[in-house]
Write an enzyme that holds these catalytic residues in place. Structure first.
Site, PDB file in Angstrom:
ATOM      1  N   ASP A  65       9.196 -17.760   8.536  1.00  0.00           N
ATOM      2  CA  ASP A  65       8.358 -16.656   9.026  1.00  0.00           C
ATOM      3  C   ASP A  65       9.196 -15.416   9.324  1.00  0.00           C
ATOM      4  O   ASP A  65       9.171 -14.858  10.420  1.00  0.00           O
ATOM      5  CB  ASP A  65       7.551 -17.077  10.255  1.00  0.00           C
ATOM      6  N   HIS A  78       4.447 -18.197   6.339  1.00  0.00           N
ATOM      7  CA  HIS A  78       4.213 -16.811   5.944  1.00  0.00           C
ATOM      8  C   HIS A  78       5.070 -16.396   4.753  1.00  0.00           C
ATOM      9  O   HIS A  78       4.913 -15.264   4.272  1.00  0.00           O
ATOM     10  CB  HIS A  78       4.471 -15.868   7.125  1.00  0.00           C
ATOM     11  N   ASP A  96      -3.385  -3.182  -9.454  1.00  0.00           N
ATOM     12  CA  ASP A  96      -2.217  -2.344  -9.736  1.00  0.00           C
ATOM     13  C   ASP A  96      -1.541  -1.824  -8.471  1.00  0.00           C
ATOM     14  O   ASP A  96      -0.598  -1.026  -8.532  1.00  0.00           O
ATOM     15  CB  ASP A  96      -2.608  -1.171 -10.637  1.00  0.00           C
ATOM     16  N   SER A 114      -2.363   0.315  -6.219  1.00  0.00           N
ATOM     17  CA  SER A 114      -2.358   1.770  -6.079  1.00  0.00           C
ATOM     18  C   SER A 114      -2.925   2.236  -4.750  1.00  0.00           C
ATOM     19  O   SER A 114      -2.704   3.375  -4.346  1.00  0.00           O
ATOM     20  CB  SER A 114      -3.176   2.392  -7.216  1.00  0.00           C
TER      21      SER A 114
END
Length: 734
Positions: free
Chosen positions: A206, A239, A648, A650
């Site tokens: 983690d 995690h 993507d 973005s």
């Protein structure tokens, strides 16, 4: 002689008053301590309940999306939106990946003022990285990719379970969860010195998520691993998983800091996370792992699994087939060719999903899915056998049965291995004997002292050191001091909420614990101010959760308020709230901070209470209130779906993808969300009408605010000073 009062009588009277005064002071002090302890406990319980419910929601969402992948046709829009997160094993050969991650074509501009790296790394360069990050500098993406590639090569040479030893001149330092909090790592290095030949370290998973400096922590740890491969050890945590990173901030952090090459960095980190060792054994007596064990945990099994196949521990690896190009192809992709055949038919879209029972995704943990997964694997083997018979009709029935038997054994082995890894990364200890599924987190199990005793005896061990749970003192012993929980991220929930700790083990294997708190603000606060600040933040979080369940709470209130007066007595209010929230909190005690309004008759006006909460954003008035409540209750889930749809990376999605996102959420929640409703949301957020939506802007537009809370009005408690907090303590609205 006289008959006056003697000095002895005066002494007894005065001493009697002193004793009574002492008893009163003692009684007052005990009551004060009891109230303080109660406040501490419910504050902690609020934080942990919200944290674990978030993890559970993420696992349930992933189960649901996995179901869509397994049951929808490859041509369906919904499946196309999410398929990229399940394609974890597209390429088999490491050389192919190394070409994809190549850094040599990335130029480092002359104006770059951050640290420069040459390989092989030196100790001076690793220390230089620590100092650069302390001064808020950023490492160039070329060096990040180069460092990660070297780390990947190094990790592939390590076993699943590291075995290390101490000696009279050495003691090993073990650190728990860091969660992207660089200040904690810097403080550990300041107090204990940096890794070196004389100072070995073990970091127990983690490293990322929640904090704002996760990538910096990874770079520091990986650099010291490369410099001191025999002195620095890393275990995988729950995690270190790209699916969890979507929800808890690491994915967003990398894409924000490395806009141009962030996608490649994240993909390479997926590979690195899957190659992190699963556990470490010290001197054949102390087992260090991230989560815990179960009644089936077997170190011999864990030592021989192909750990890199488990890119995400939330789902067992799909069976992979060899294509003509000798590249490994995920079975989801491979099955697309067969969708027209009746034998391999899938659902075509979300409209077909309404007839399917989805209760299992909403109410069951990963542990409960193992039986269904076994059936799915057997079904896949049947599909594989049928495909083989289509291409090779001359293959005898005996050969098919033999192959089927062998593959069936292998598939069941994969499921058992996956459950072992899931338990190792996600489990928590409990005080009662036994081993039960961890329904609170949604993955792993709870195991008791009897399981610990049996496990230690079977493997000839004496102590388990694990992390995974935040503890107020930074550590906690349980199971007759045979299990030690270690958590190194101080101030995890809020400034002052908890200490961090690390442990040093010498040849005697007696844990020596060091606690700390990495915040200068703590030294400015009194104990009362520190506890009060943490309590205020917990109550803010709790108010948000109460608002998110507004409809359910009003229904519960109206059942008790038979005359529809809008008023409830304290007992009825507390019982109704608990019947909806199921948090086990002392609601009567919480009435004052949660419900400031109160009538002369001692009744609670619950309508006035809910009017104190609102959705931020001036354009939200025209939206249906129940939709707003749903949006807020599942805000993190919705944001996670947005991150998945944004293939993507973005930060923007199209209007059509936005509609598909809401259809996914509607199917997941088993609720109808009409196109008109979605159009209203589009109008609310797409102010420039450019046909794309900013994810951050959308989520911010529907942030919850408490009208009486200063936490949301221009200044955060994290930015406050001791003087600010002193002024706030006298404010009845806080």
């Amino acid at each position: 002689m006289g008959c006056g009062v003697s000095k002895s009588d005066q002494f007894h009277k005065s001493s009697g008053k002193a004793i009574r005064s002492a008893v009163l002071i003692q009684r007052w002090y005990r009551q004060y301590v009891a109230r303080t302890e109660m406040r501490r406990r419910y504050t902690w319980h609020i934080f942990q309940s919200i944290e674990y419910s978030g993890e559970q929601a993420q696992i349930k969402l992933y189960n649901f999306l996995g179901y869509l992948m397994d049951n929808f046709t490859p041509a369906s829009n919904e499946r196309n939106l999410i398929s990229h997160i399940f394609r974890e094993n597209e390429v088999c050969r490491d050389a192919e990946w190394e070409r994809y991650f190549c850094y040599k074509n990335i130029e480092v501009p002359e104006i770059y003022s951050g640290p420069h790296l040459t390989f092989p790394l030196t100790a001076e360069q690793a220390v230089g990285l620590v100092e650069a990050f302390r001064n808020k500098k950023q490492l160039h993406s070329r060096y990040v990719l180069q460092l990660l590639l070297e780390t990947w090569k190094q990790l592939r040479m390590l076993p699943n379970i590291n075995r290390i030893s101490t000696c009279h001149s050495k003691e090993i330092t073990i650190c728990g969860d860091l969660h992207g909090q660089l200040d904690d790592l810097l403080l550990i290095f300041y107090k204990n010195d940096m890794p070196s030949l004389e100072k070995p370290y073990l970091f127990n998973g983690d490293f990322v998520d929640r904090g704002k400096d996760s990538i910096e922590i990874l770079i520091i740890l990986f650099s010291f691993l490369l410099v001191y491969p025999s002195e620095v050890y890393l275990n995988r945590g729950n995690h270190e998983d790209h699916i969890i990173n979507l929800r808890y901030g690491f994915t967003k952090e990398v894409l924000t800091k490395y806009k141009m090459h962030g996608k490649r960095i994240l993909k390479l980190l997926q590979k690195i996370f899957s190659w992190l060792p699963l556990a470490t054994v010290i001197d054949q007596k102390v087992l260090v792992l991230h989560g815990g064990i179960s009644d089936t945990t077997d170190l011999a099994v864990l030592a021989r699994v192909d750990r890199h196949n488990y890119v995400s521990a939330l789902r067992p690896p799909k069976k992979r087939y060899q294509s003509t190009a000798r590249m490994s192809v995920d079975s989801d992709t491979d099955e697309g060719v067969w969708s027209p055949n009746k034998v391999f038919q899938r659902q075509k879209s979300l409209t077909s999903l309404k007839a399917i029972n989805r209760d299992s995704f909403m109410n069951r943990s990963l542990q409960d899915f193992s039986d269904r997964l076994k059936v799915d694997e057997v079904d896949e083997l049947e599909i594989s056998r049928r495909r083989q018979s289509i291409f090779n009709p001359a293959i005898s029935r005996l050969e098919n049965e033999t192959a089927s038997s062998s593959e069936s054994v292998n598939s069941l082995t994969v499921i058992e291995e996956w459950k072992q890894i899931l338990d190792l990364l996600w489990s928590d200890p409990m005080n009662q004997d036994g081993c039960v599924p961890n329904e609170v987190r949604g993955g792993g199990c709870y195991w008791g002292p009897d399981v610990t005793e049996d496990f230690l005896n079977r493997h000839n061990l004496q102590l388990i050191i694990r992390s995974h749970e935040c503890k107020q003192e930074g550590y906690e012993f349980c199971h007759n001091r045979k299990v030690l929980t270690l958590f190194s991220a101080s101030n995890y929930y809020d400034v002052g909420s908890n200490r961090g700790a690390y442990v040093k083990l010498g040849p005697d294997l007696v844990p020596y614990l060091i606690q700390y708190q990495a915040s200068s603000m703590i030294r400015e606060l009194t104990v009362r101010q520190s506890a009060g600040q943490t309590e205020r933040l917990a109550l803010k979080v709790l108010r948000e959760q109460l608002f998110a369940h507004k409809s359910d709470l009003i229904c519960a209130f109206k059942k008790v308020d038979s005359n529809n007066t809008g008023l409830l007595c304290l007992n009825d209010w507390a019982s109704a709230v608990e019947s909806v929230m199921h948090l086990g909190l002392p609601w009567r005690m919480l009435r004052c901070p949660l419900v400031p309004g109160k009538t002369n008759g001692g009744m609670i006006d619950y309508h006035e209470w809910f009017n104190e909460l609102a959705i931020k954003g001036a354009n939200a008035e025209h939206l249906d209130q129940s939709l707003l409540e749903t949006l807020y209750r599942h805000r993190s889930t919705l944001e996670t779906i947005f991150r998945i749809v944004d293939a993507d990376n973005s930060g923007f999605i199209t209007i059509e993808d936005f509609r598909q996102t809401w259809k996914l959420l509607g199917a997941y929640l088993k609720m109808e969300i009409t196109d008109d409703t979605i159009s209203d949301l589009v109008v609310t957020i797409d102010r420039n009408q450019d046909g794309s939506l900013d994810i951050e802007e959308f989520m911010e537009a529907f942030r919850l605010t408490d009208k009486k809370s200063r936490l949301e009005r221009g200044r955060s408690m994290f930015m406050g000073t001791a003087a600010d907090l002193t002024k706030l303590e006298g404010d009845p609205n806080i």
